[in-house]
Design a protein around this motif. Structure first.
Motif, PDB file in Angstrom:
ATOM      1  N   UNK A  43     -10.617 -14.751   2.460  1.00  0.00           N
ATOM      2  CA  UNK A  43      -9.382 -14.118   1.985  1.00  0.00           C
ATOM      3  C   UNK A  43      -9.412 -12.602   2.165  1.00  0.00           C
ATOM      4  N   UNK A  44      -8.222 -12.046   2.292  1.00  0.00           N
ATOM      5  CA  UNK A  44      -8.057 -10.605   2.467  1.00  0.00           C
ATOM      6  C   UNK A  44      -6.725 -10.211   1.863  1.00  0.00           C
ATOM      7  N   UNK A  45      -6.533  -8.933   1.653  1.00  0.00           N
ATOM      8  CA  UNK A  45      -5.268  -8.418   1.130  1.00  0.00           C
ATOM      9  C   UNK A  45      -4.623  -7.545   2.188  1.00  0.00           C
ATOM     10  N   UNK A  46      -3.294  -7.591   2.243  1.00  0.00           N
ATOM     11  CA  UNK A  46      -2.556  -6.776   3.209  1.00  0.00           C
ATOM     12  C   UNK A  46      -1.273  -6.275   2.555  1.00  0.00           C
ATOM     13  N   UNK A  47      -0.793  -5.147   3.072  1.00  0.00           N
ATOM     14  CA  UNK A  47       0.425  -4.551   2.559  1.00  0.00           C
ATOM     15  C   UNK A  47       1.611  -5.092   3.338  1.00  0.00           C
ATOM     16  N   UNK A  48       2.676  -5.464   2.604  1.00  0.00           N
ATOM     17  CA  UNK A  48       3.891  -5.961   3.238  1.00  0.00           C
ATOM     18  C   UNK A  48       5.065  -5.510   2.388  1.00  0.00           C
ATOM     19  N   UNK A  49       5.945  -4.719   2.964  1.00  0.00           N
ATOM     20  CA  UNK A  49       7.147  -4.214   2.297  1.00  0.00           C
ATOM     21  C   UNK A  49       6.809  -3.462   1.007  1.00  0.00           C
ATOM     22  N   UNK A  50       5.783  -2.643   1.043  1.00  0.00           N
ATOM     23  CA  UNK A  50       5.421  -1.826  -0.115  1.00  0.00           C
ATOM     24  C   UNK A  50       4.708  -2.572  -1.224  1.00  0.00           C
ATOM     25  N   UNK A  51       4.297  -3.811  -0.977  1.00  0.00           N
ATOM     26  CA  UNK A  51       3.562  -4.602  -1.966  1.00  0.00           C
ATOM     27  C   UNK A  51       2.276  -5.105  -1.329  1.00  0.00           C
ATOM     28  N   UNK A  52       1.281  -5.387  -2.161  1.00  0.00           N
ATOM     29  CA  UNK A  52       0.027  -5.954  -1.663  1.00  0.00           C
ATOM     30  C   UNK A  52       0.051  -7.457  -1.907  1.00  0.00           C
TER      31      UNK A  52
ATOM     32  N   UNK B 137      -1.104 -20.492  -0.330  1.00  0.00           N
ATOM     33  CA  UNK B 137       0.082 -19.628  -0.244  1.00  0.00           C
ATOM     34  C   UNK B 137      -0.300 -18.168  -0.490  1.00  0.00           C
ATOM     35  N   UNK B 138       0.464 -17.206   0.095  1.00  0.00           N
ATOM     36  CA  UNK B 138       0.207 -15.788  -0.199  1.00  0.00           C
ATOM     37  C   UNK B 138       0.553 -15.505  -1.667  1.00  0.00           C
ATOM     38  N   UNK B 139      -0.301 -14.735  -2.330  1.00  0.00           N
ATOM     39  CA  UNK B 139      -0.086 -14.422  -3.745  1.00  0.00           C
ATOM     40  C   UNK B 139       0.053 -12.917  -3.909  1.00  0.00           C
ATOM     41  N   UNK B 140       1.065 -12.509  -4.667  1.00  0.00           N
ATOM     42  CA  UNK B 140       1.335 -11.092  -4.869  1.00  0.00           C
ATOM     43  C   UNK B 140       0.278 -10.487  -5.790  1.00  0.00           C
ATOM     44  N   UNK B 141      -0.202  -9.298  -5.413  1.00  0.00           N
ATOM     45  CA  UNK B 141      -1.182  -8.576  -6.223  1.00  0.00           C
ATOM     46  C   UNK B 141      -0.467  -7.492  -7.013  1.00  0.00           C
ATOM     47  N   UNK B 142      -0.893  -7.283  -8.235  1.00  0.00           N
ATOM     48  CA  UNK B 142      -0.274  -6.298  -9.111  1.00  0.00           C
ATOM     49  C   UNK B 142      -1.146  -5.049  -9.150  1.00  0.00           C
ATOM     50  N   UNK B 143      -0.687  -4.024  -8.469  1.00  0.00           N
ATOM     51  CA  UNK B 143      -1.393  -2.745  -8.382  1.00  0.00           C
ATOM     52  C   UNK B 143      -0.400  -1.612  -8.609  1.00  0.00           C
TER      53      UNK B 143
ATOM     54  N   UNK C   1       1.456   1.894  -7.555  1.00  0.00           N
ATOM     55  CA  UNK C   1       1.958   2.340  -6.251  1.00  0.00           C
ATOM     56  C   UNK C   1       0.959   3.241  -5.532  1.00  0.00           C
ATOM     57  N   UNK C   2       0.277   4.092  -6.299  1.00  0.00           N
ATOM     58  CA  UNK C   2      -0.716   4.985  -5.684  1.00  0.00           C
ATOM     59  C   UNK C   2      -1.871   4.193  -5.085  1.00  0.00           C
ATOM     60  N   UNK C   3      -2.289   3.135  -5.801  1.00  0.00           N
ATOM     61  CA  UNK C   3      -3.380   2.302  -5.285  1.00  0.00           C
ATOM     62  C   UNK C   3      -2.941   1.580  -4.011  1.00  0.00           C
ATOM     63  N   UNK C   4      -1.708   1.060  -4.002  1.00  0.00           N
ATOM     64  CA  UNK C   4      -1.194   0.381  -2.816  1.00  0.00           C
ATOM     65  C   UNK C   4      -1.141   1.355  -1.642  1.00  0.00           C
ATOM     66  N   UNK C   5      -0.666   2.581  -1.894  1.00  0.00           N
ATOM     67  CA  UNK C   5      -0.593   3.591  -0.836  1.00  0.00           C
ATOM     68  C   UNK C   5      -1.982   3.939  -0.315  1.00  0.00           C
TER      69      UNK C   5
END
Length: 158
Positions: free
Chosen positions: A53-62, A84-90, A92-96
């Motif tokens: 598994x890995x995380x990726x940014x899509x439309x301003x969300x991880x 299924x892809x699962x949304x991560x709660x971070x 905005x600064x961390x996502x950036x």
């Protein structure tokens, strides 16, 4: 008497031990995960795997991709999709920060653990990682073997 809280041991639902061998782990982050009820119940059984598994940014969300959470057997028709892809709660600064590191520096966001915190919430430990080359892996393996042999020799000596 100290006023410090004693840290309760957190229940680990899935662990990616291979990530430390395949990647050089950099900064780590804790993220919440948006899960359905059957996913949470299935995670509590401890059968999930996050090896690929890995995380990726899509439309301003991880988003967390390729994490396998098996179906919850008692849920019958109300079950979830396993990969299924699962949304991560971070924040905005961390996502950036994560997005910048992936785009500019060629790093990967790897999931290290899925666990339940002291409040019973499912969390993912993410890490910014850089892939190791084959010779680096061999070197790490040599060092680990030598440390084990050294410990065995010292134990046998007395």
């Amino acid at each position: 008497m100290s006023s410090k809280k004693t840290e309760a041991p957190r229940k680990i639902a899935a662990d990616n031990r291979r990530a430390r061998f395949d990647f050089e782990i950099g900064e780590t982050f804790e993220a919440g995960v948006m899960l359905t009820g059957t996913e949470v119940k299935s995670l509590r059984t401890g059968k999930a795997t996050i090896g690929e598994s890995y995380a990726a940014q899509k439309a301003g969300e991880m988003w967390l991709y390729n994490a396998y959470i098996p179906e919850y057997l008692e849920a019958n028709r109300f079950n979830h999709e396993t990969r299924r892809p699962r949304k991560l709660l971070l924040h905005k600064r961390q996502i950036a920060k994560l997005g910048h590191a992936v785009e500019r520096e060629g790093m990967t966001v790897v999931a290290l653990k899925i666990y339940f915190n002291d409040r019973g919430r499912a969390k993912v430990e993410l890490a910014l990682a850089k892939g190791k080359k084959a010779h680096d892996k061999r070197e790490a393996s040599k060092e680990r073997d030598w440390a084990r042999d050294k410990a065995r020799l010292m134990r046998d000596r007395g």
